[in-house]
Design an enzyme around this catalytic site. Structure first.
Site, PDB file in Angstrom:
ATOM      1  CB  ALA A  67      12.764-116.566 122.639  1.00  0.00           C
ATOM      2  N   GLY A 112      14.674-118.871 118.351  1.00  0.00           N
ATOM      3  CA  GLY A 112      15.617-119.407 119.338  1.00  0.00           C
ATOM      4  C   GLY A 112      15.841-120.913 119.197  1.00  0.00           C
ATOM      5  CD  GLU A 135      14.091-114.740 115.399  1.00  0.00           C
ATOM      6  OE1 GLU A 135      14.068-114.955 114.173  1.00  0.00           O
ATOM      7  OE2 GLU A 135      14.667-115.486 116.201  1.00  0.00           O
TER       8      GLU A 135
HETATM    9  N1  CAA Z   1       6.452-118.607 122.420  1.00  0.00           N
HETATM   10  C1  CAA Z   1       5.382-118.806 123.225  1.00  0.00           C
HETATM   11  N2  CAA Z   1       4.402-119.707 122.927  1.00  0.00           N
HETATM   12  C2  CAA Z   1       4.513-120.385 121.778  1.00  0.00           C
HETATM   13  C3  CAA Z   1       5.597-120.215 120.898  1.00  0.00           C
HETATM   14  C4  CAA Z   1       6.594-119.278 121.267  1.00  0.00           C
HETATM   15  N3  CAA Z   1       7.692-119.069 120.519  1.00  0.00           N
HETATM   16  N4  CAA Z   1       5.403-121.028 119.837  1.00  0.00           N
HETATM   17  C5  CAA Z   1       4.250-121.693 120.050  1.00  0.00           C
HETATM   18  N5  CAA Z   1       3.706-121.310 121.221  1.00  0.00           N
HETATM   19  C6  CAA Z   1       2.463-121.775 121.839  1.00  0.00           C
HETATM   20  C7  CAA Z   1       1.256-121.173 121.138  1.00  0.00           C
HETATM   21  O1  CAA Z   1       0.994-119.871 121.592  1.00  0.00           O
HETATM   22  C8  CAA Z   1       0.195-122.177 121.517  1.00  0.00           C
HETATM   23  O2  CAA Z   1      -0.214-121.928 122.840  1.00  0.00           O
HETATM   24  P1  CAA Z   1      -1.813-121.925 123.212  1.00  0.00           P
HETATM   25  O3  CAA Z   1      -2.235-123.366 122.946  1.00  0.00           O
HETATM   26  O4  CAA Z   1      -1.831-121.559 124.650  1.00  0.00           O
HETATM   27  O5  CAA Z   1      -2.448-120.957 122.264  1.00  0.00           O
HETATM   28  C9  CAA Z   1       0.942-123.503 121.524  1.00  0.00           C
HETATM   29  O6  CAA Z   1       2.327-123.167 121.651  1.00  0.00           O
HETATM   30  C10 CAA Z   1       0.770-124.290 120.248  1.00  0.00           C
HETATM   31  O7  CAA Z   1       1.129-123.472 119.146  1.00  0.00           O
HETATM   32  P2  CAA Z   1       0.135-123.132 117.920  1.00  0.00           P
HETATM   33  O8  CAA Z   1      -1.284-123.305 118.327  1.00  0.00           O
HETATM   34  O9  CAA Z   1       0.538-121.801 117.363  1.00  0.00           O
HETATM   35  O10 CAA Z   1       0.526-124.318 116.923  1.00  0.00           O
HETATM   36  P3  CAA Z   1       0.411-124.314 115.321  1.00  0.00           P
HETATM   37  O11 CAA Z   1       0.629-125.713 114.897  1.00  0.00           O
HETATM   38  O12 CAA Z   1      -0.833-123.627 114.896  1.00  0.00           O
HETATM   39  O13 CAA Z   1       1.643-123.405 114.838  1.00  0.00           O
HETATM   40  C11 CAA Z   1       3.933-122.646 114.829  1.00  0.00           C
HETATM   41  C12 CAA Z   1       2.962-123.818 115.071  1.00  0.00           C
HETATM   42  C13 CAA Z   1       3.946-122.283 113.331  1.00  0.00           C
HETATM   43  C14 CAA Z   1       5.316-123.096 115.256  1.00  0.00           C
HETATM   44  C15 CAA Z   1       3.466-121.419 115.646  1.00  0.00           C
HETATM   45  O14 CAA Z   1       3.263-121.829 116.995  1.00  0.00           O
HETATM   46  C16 CAA Z   1       4.435-120.282 115.662  1.00  0.00           C
HETATM   47  O15 CAA Z   1       4.543-119.536 114.701  1.00  0.00           O
HETATM   48  N6  CAA Z   1       5.162-120.086 116.811  1.00  0.00           N
HETATM   49  C17 CAA Z   1       6.034-118.980 117.005  1.00  0.00           C
HETATM   50  C18 CAA Z   1       7.331-119.138 116.231  1.00  0.00           C
HETATM   51  C19 CAA Z   1       8.189-117.921 116.402  1.00  0.00           C
HETATM   52  O16 CAA Z   1       7.852-116.817 115.979  1.00  0.00           O
HETATM   53  N7  CAA Z   1       9.406-118.105 116.996  1.00  0.00           N
HETATM   54  C20 CAA Z   1      10.335-117.042 117.211  1.00  0.00           C
HETATM   55  C21 CAA Z   1      10.167-116.464 118.574  1.00  0.00           C
HETATM   56  S1  CAA Z   1      11.153-115.002 118.808  1.00  0.00           S
HETATM   57  C22 CAA Z   1      12.715-115.563 119.158  1.00  0.00           C
HETATM   58  O17 CAA Z   1      12.996-116.744 119.197  1.00  0.00           O
HETATM   59  C23 CAA Z   1      13.705-114.461 119.416  1.00  0.00           C
HETATM   60  C24 CAA Z   1      15.097-114.871 119.712  1.00  0.00           C
HETATM   61  O18 CAA Z   1      15.899-115.167 118.835  1.00  0.00           O
HETATM   62  C25 CAA Z   1      15.589-114.830 121.068  1.00  0.00           C
END
Ligand code: CAA
Length: 261
Positions: A67, A112, A135
């Site tokens: 998400a 998500g 999460e």
């Molecule tokens: N939400 C918003 N933006 C996100 C995102 C997310 N879940 N995942 C990645 N992005 C964005 C980053 O912020 C980044 O944007 P900018 O270029 O503007 O900074 C872009 O996508 C590229 O990501 P990274 O630079 O972080 O890429 P990376 O290769 O260094 O890392 C990754 C990849 C390990 C997947 C890392 O992006 C990450 O940890 N993402 C978040 C994963 C996460 O925590 N997901 C769970 C969300 S909570 C949820 O889903 C709750 C639910 O059940 C409803």
């Protein structure tokens, strides 16, 4: 078909492909994606020609990285409940489509994204795919069905390890624990998903849709009620043209042509 801002919906020869298209944000699910996904599911549901659906993410890096954290950050309690409820409603609608849905997981399937893949019937992963429910590292828990579908798919023990540690697992481990059906080279994920969809599309749509109903509804019942549901569904298939065609074709030693009626 309708044009969307955050996804593509393409229908070709009985197979619909939905591609979530926010590669700059690793296809993170914001409200707009969720609402458009819901609309795409409604369109698919209304199209009697579609026999299988593939769900994937644009770009080489991610299926869906969760998400959208920037949208969630400032939500209050009520808004967070609404967001979770919206996601759950849409994922359940996807899960209940009459035809099978295959997740073609080409990269990160986190939060998500892992939950979206689990709402699909089948999961094909590229060998570089990564799964997880991170999460707890954000001070929250899964909100789009992860605490429920993961435990049902892989069992409580392994599900709790994934939920409590927030650690990512690779495609091979996901296969070992039954989270994915198959692991293929990351360059051919969509191709393999299409082959599976074509194999499904050649069989009886009504036989498949009743099998799906029996598994989805039966696993939430005790065995006795599940078996009664199977008896009901099995019997009612003998009203259908597909049953007559399938059995005649077998006895006449020719391929069957199913109409889903
Ligand atoms: N939400 C918003 N933006 C996100 C995102 C997310 N879940 N995942 C990645 N992005 C964005 C980053 O912020 C980044 O944007 P900018 O270029 O503007 O900074 C872009 O996508 C590229 O990501 P990274 O630079 O972080 O890429 P990376 O290769 O260094 O890392 C990754 C990849 C390990 C997947 C890392 O992006 C990450 O940890 N993402 C978040 C994963 C996460 O925590 N997901 C769970 C969300 S909570 C949820 O889903 C709750 C639910 O059940 C409803």
């Amino acid at each position: 078909m309708k044009e969307f801002n955050t996804l593509y919906l393409i229908v070709d020869e009985n197979i619909a492909v939905i591609t979530i298209n926010r590669p700059k944000y690793l296809n993170a699910l914001n409200s707009e994606v969720l609402i458009e996904l819901s609309e795409a599911v409604d369109l698919i549901d209304k199209d009697p020609t579609i026999r299988a659906v593939i769900l994937t993410g644009a770009g080489e890096k991610a299926f869906v990285a969760g998400a959208d954290i920037s949208e969630m950050k400032s939500k209050d309690v009520l808004e967070a409940r609404e967001f979770s409820s919206l996601g759950n409603k849409i994922f359940s609608k996807l899960e209940k489509l009459r035809m099978p849905v295959i997740a073609a997981v080409n990269g990160f399937a986190l939060g998500g994204g892992c939950e979206l893949a689990m709402a699909c019937d089948l999961r094909i992963a590229g060998n570089k795919a990564k799964f997880g429910q991170p999460e707890v590292g954000l001070g929250i828990m899964p909100g789009f069905g992860g605490s429920q579908r993961l435990a049902r798919l892989v069992g409580n023990g392994i599900a709790k390890e994934i939920l409590y540690t927030g650690a990512m697992i690779g495609a091979e481990r996901a296969y070992e624990i039954g989270l994915v059906n198959r692991v293929v080279d990351s360059t051919v994920v969509l191709e393999e998903a299409k082959k599976m969809a074509q194999a499904i599309a050649a069989k009886s749509p009504i036989g498949i849709s009743f099998s799906k109903k029996a598994v989805n509804e039966g696993t939430n019942m005790d065995l006795e009620h599940g078996l009664s549901l199977e008896v009901e569904l099995f019997g009612s298939l003998f009203y259908t043209k597909d049953q007559k065609e399938g059995m005649s074709a077998f006895l006449e030693k020719r391929p069957a042509t199913f109409q889903g009626k």
